[in-house]
Design a protein around this motif. Structure first.
Motif, PDB file in Angstrom:
ATOM      1  N   LEU A 190       0.858  -1.186   0.000  1.00  0.00           N
ATOM      2  CA  LEU A 190       0.000   0.000   0.000  1.00  0.00           C
ATOM      3  C   LEU A 190       0.890   1.230   0.000  1.00  0.00           C
ATOM      4  O   LEU A 190       1.561   1.524   0.985  1.00  0.00           O
ATOM      5  CB  LEU A 190      -0.919   0.029   1.226  1.00  0.00           C
ATOM      6  N   LEU A 191       0.933   1.930  -1.125  1.00  0.00           N
ATOM      7  CA  LEU A 191       1.712   3.163  -1.236  1.00  0.00           C
ATOM      8  C   LEU A 191       0.928   4.327  -0.647  1.00  0.00           C
ATOM      9  O   LEU A 191      -0.289   4.424  -0.836  1.00  0.00           O
ATOM     10  CB  LEU A 191       2.016   3.462  -2.710  1.00  0.00           C
ATOM     11  N   ILE A 192       1.621   5.202   0.064  1.00  0.00           N
ATOM     12  CA  ILE A 192       0.994   6.387   0.655  1.00  0.00           C
ATOM     13  C   ILE A 192       1.650   7.625   0.079  1.00  0.00           C
ATOM     14  O   ILE A 192       2.871   7.733   0.031  1.00  0.00           O
ATOM     15  CB  ILE A 192       1.137   6.400   2.191  1.00  0.00           C
ATOM     16  N   ASP A 193       0.827   8.587  -0.373  1.00  0.00           N
ATOM     17  CA  ASP A 193       1.360   9.843  -0.888  1.00  0.00           C
ATOM     18  C   ASP A 193       0.406  10.977  -0.536  1.00  0.00           C
ATOM     19  O   ASP A 193      -0.733  10.734  -0.134  1.00  0.00           O
ATOM     20  CB  ASP A 193       1.548   9.759  -2.405  1.00  0.00           C
ATOM     21  N   ASP A 194       0.882  12.201  -0.683  1.00  0.00           N
ATOM     22  CA  ASP A 194       0.022  13.333  -0.367  1.00  0.00           C
ATOM     23  C   ASP A 194      -0.988  13.611  -1.469  1.00  0.00           C
ATOM     24  O   ASP A 194      -2.149  13.886  -1.206  1.00  0.00           O
ATOM     25  CB  ASP A 194       0.855  14.592  -0.054  1.00  0.00           C
ATOM     26  N   LEU A 195      -0.550  13.514  -2.748  1.00  0.00           N
ATOM     27  CA  LEU A 195      -1.437  13.843  -3.860  1.00  0.00           C
ATOM     28  C   LEU A 195      -1.340  12.828  -4.995  1.00  0.00           C
ATOM     29  O   LEU A 195      -0.276  12.289  -5.270  1.00  0.00           O
ATOM     30  CB  LEU A 195      -1.101  15.223  -4.429  1.00  0.00           C
ATOM     31  N   TYR A 196      -2.472  12.599  -5.639  1.00  0.00           N
ATOM     32  CA  TYR A 196      -2.517  11.869  -6.902  1.00  0.00           C
ATOM     33  C   TYR A 196      -2.846  12.911  -7.958  1.00  0.00           C
ATOM     34  O   TYR A 196      -3.901  13.544  -7.913  1.00  0.00           O
ATOM     35  CB  TYR A 196      -3.602  10.793  -6.864  1.00  0.00           C
ATOM     36  N   THR A 197      -1.931  13.123  -8.915  1.00  0.00           N
ATOM     37  CA  THR A 197      -2.163  14.139  -9.951  1.00  0.00           C
ATOM     38  C   THR A 197      -2.457  13.455 -11.288  1.00  0.00           C
ATOM     39  O   THR A 197      -3.610  13.328 -11.677  1.00  0.00           O
ATOM     40  CB  THR A 197      -0.945  15.076 -10.071  1.00  0.00           C
ATOM     41  N   THR A 198      -1.434  13.002 -11.971  1.00  0.00           N
ATOM     42  CA  THR A 198      -1.651  12.272 -13.228  1.00  0.00           C
ATOM     43  C   THR A 198      -1.561  10.766 -13.036  1.00  0.00           C
ATOM     44  O   THR A 198      -1.948  10.006 -13.918  1.00  0.00           O
ATOM     45  CB  THR A 198      -0.617  12.690 -14.289  1.00  0.00           C
ATOM     46  N   GLY A 199      -1.032  10.344 -11.903  1.00  0.00           N
ATOM     47  CA  GLY A 199      -0.855   8.918 -11.645  1.00  0.00           C
ATOM     48  C   GLY A 199       0.494   8.383 -12.076  1.00  0.00           C
ATOM     49  O   GLY A 199       0.815   7.221 -11.836  1.00  0.00           O
ATOM     50  N   THR A 200       1.304   9.240 -12.703  1.00  0.00           N
ATOM     51  CA  THR A 200       2.609   8.791 -13.195  1.00  0.00           C
ATOM     52  C   THR A 200       3.531   8.360 -12.065  1.00  0.00           C
ATOM     53  O   THR A 200       4.153   7.297 -12.114  1.00  0.00           O
ATOM     54  CB  THR A 200       3.285   9.917 -14.007  1.00  0.00           C
ATOM     55  N   THR A 201       3.631   9.192 -11.038  1.00  0.00           N
ATOM     56  CA  THR A 201       4.545   8.914  -9.927  1.00  0.00           C
ATOM     57  C   THR A 201       4.209   7.588  -9.243  1.00  0.00           C
ATOM     58  O   THR A 201       5.079   6.737  -9.022  1.00  0.00           O
ATOM     59  CB  THR A 201       4.506  10.053  -8.896  1.00  0.00           C
ATOM     60  N   ILE A 202       2.949   7.406  -8.913  1.00  0.00           N
ATOM     61  CA  ILE A 202       2.539   6.196  -8.212  1.00  0.00           C
ATOM     62  C   ILE A 202       2.703   4.963  -9.090  1.00  0.00           C
ATOM     63  O   ILE A 202       3.154   3.902  -8.622  1.00  0.00           O
ATOM     64  CB  ILE A 202       1.087   6.336  -7.715  1.00  0.00           C
ATOM     65  N   ARG A 203       2.389   5.081 -10.369  1.00  0.00           N
ATOM     66  CA  ARG A 203       2.538   3.930 -11.256  1.00  0.00           C
ATOM     67  C   ARG A 203       4.011   3.563 -11.459  1.00  0.00           C
ATOM     68  O   ARG A 203       4.352   2.395 -11.582  1.00  0.00           O
ATOM     69  CB  ARG A 203       1.846   4.195 -12.587  1.00  0.00           C
ATOM     70  N   ARG A 204       4.869   4.553 -11.513  1.00  0.00           N
ATOM     71  CA  ARG A 204       6.300   4.255 -11.651  1.00  0.00           C
ATOM     72  C   ARG A 204       6.815   3.534 -10.407  1.00  0.00           C
ATOM     73  O   ARG A 204       7.600   2.593 -10.497  1.00  0.00           O
ATOM     74  CB  ARG A 204       7.077   5.542 -11.894  1.00  0.00           C
TER      75      ARG A 204
END
Length: 224
Positions: A190-204
């Motif tokens: 389970l990845l945790i981040d502050d923002l989901y914008t385009t989804g690129t960062t989380i998918r990478r």
């Protein structure tokens, strides 16, 4: 107690039940709380974008056709819409160094993370350059203030431009900035981040974890 956003005094009565069950106090006054809009109702089943009806949004449909990132992320769940109030809150916390704001979303994180009992909680990393600039990793701060245990399975290499400063097309291009040195054996992440914008960062990040042997990869973010 003062509101962490506008700093006005918050007056409320606390009963015995609140003390016995260790109630998590709201860090915002009623006025500031009302400006934060939760994502409710129909949403994209993959990225949490608000929609008129349940389904998959056009962006996630495009991701499904991407040869490298088509199936690396099972789903993202975002809590709030990224409106002006959340934008200012994240700015003060992330870029102005107001560390106290890390506790603003303690209750929400606890509620959502507890739904993933068999997942390893992994905060999104920042590069050494960003860490030096900000003094802390904002995602680790969110988890620590919520009392949530996590593992640092990812490392982010230094880049000249942060994702926040890139246009949408530029976010999709370039090399993957994430690395992981730990081999996985089908563990769910389970990845945790502050923002989901385009989804690129989380998918990478999810892609790197999948290549090391991770099982299902999902994510939770404060804003979308």
């Amino acid at each position: 107690m003062r509101c962490l956003y506008c700093h006005t005094h918050i007056f409320e009565e606390i009963g015995w039940s609140d003390l016995i069950f260790k109630r998590v106090e709201d860090p915002f006054c009623a006025g500031c709380r009302s400006t934060l809009i939760k994502i409710e109702g129909a949403r994209c089943k993959i990225c949490s974008r608000s929609m008129k009806s349940e389904g998959v949004c056009s962006d996630c449909d495009m991701w499904s056709k991407h040869s490298d990132y088509s199936d690396v992320l099972t789903a993202n769940h975002s809590i709030y819409e990224y409106n002006d109030s959340l934008k200012e809150l994240i700015k003060r916390f992330k870029y102005n160094g107001d560390y106290a704001l890390a506790g603003c979303f303690r209750k929400e994180l606890i509620e959502h993370v507890k739904l993933y009992k068999k997942f390893i909680i992994v905060p999104m990393p920042v590069s050494s350059l960003r860490l030096k600039e900000r003094g802390f990793n904002q995602t680790e701060a969110l988890l620590e203030c919520a009392g949530v245990s996590y593992e640092n399975l990812l490392k982010r290499v230094d880049t000249e431009t942060s994702q926040a400063k890139k246009q949408k097309a530029a976010r999709h291009s370039g090399e993957n900035p994430f690395q992981s040195g730990k081999a996985m054996n089908g563990e769910n992440i389970l990845l945790i981040d502050d923002l989901y914008t385009t989804g690129t960062t989380i998918r990478r990040a999810a892609s790197v974890l999948k290549k090391t042997g991770a099982g299902e990869v999902r994510s939770v973010t404060i804003g979308r």
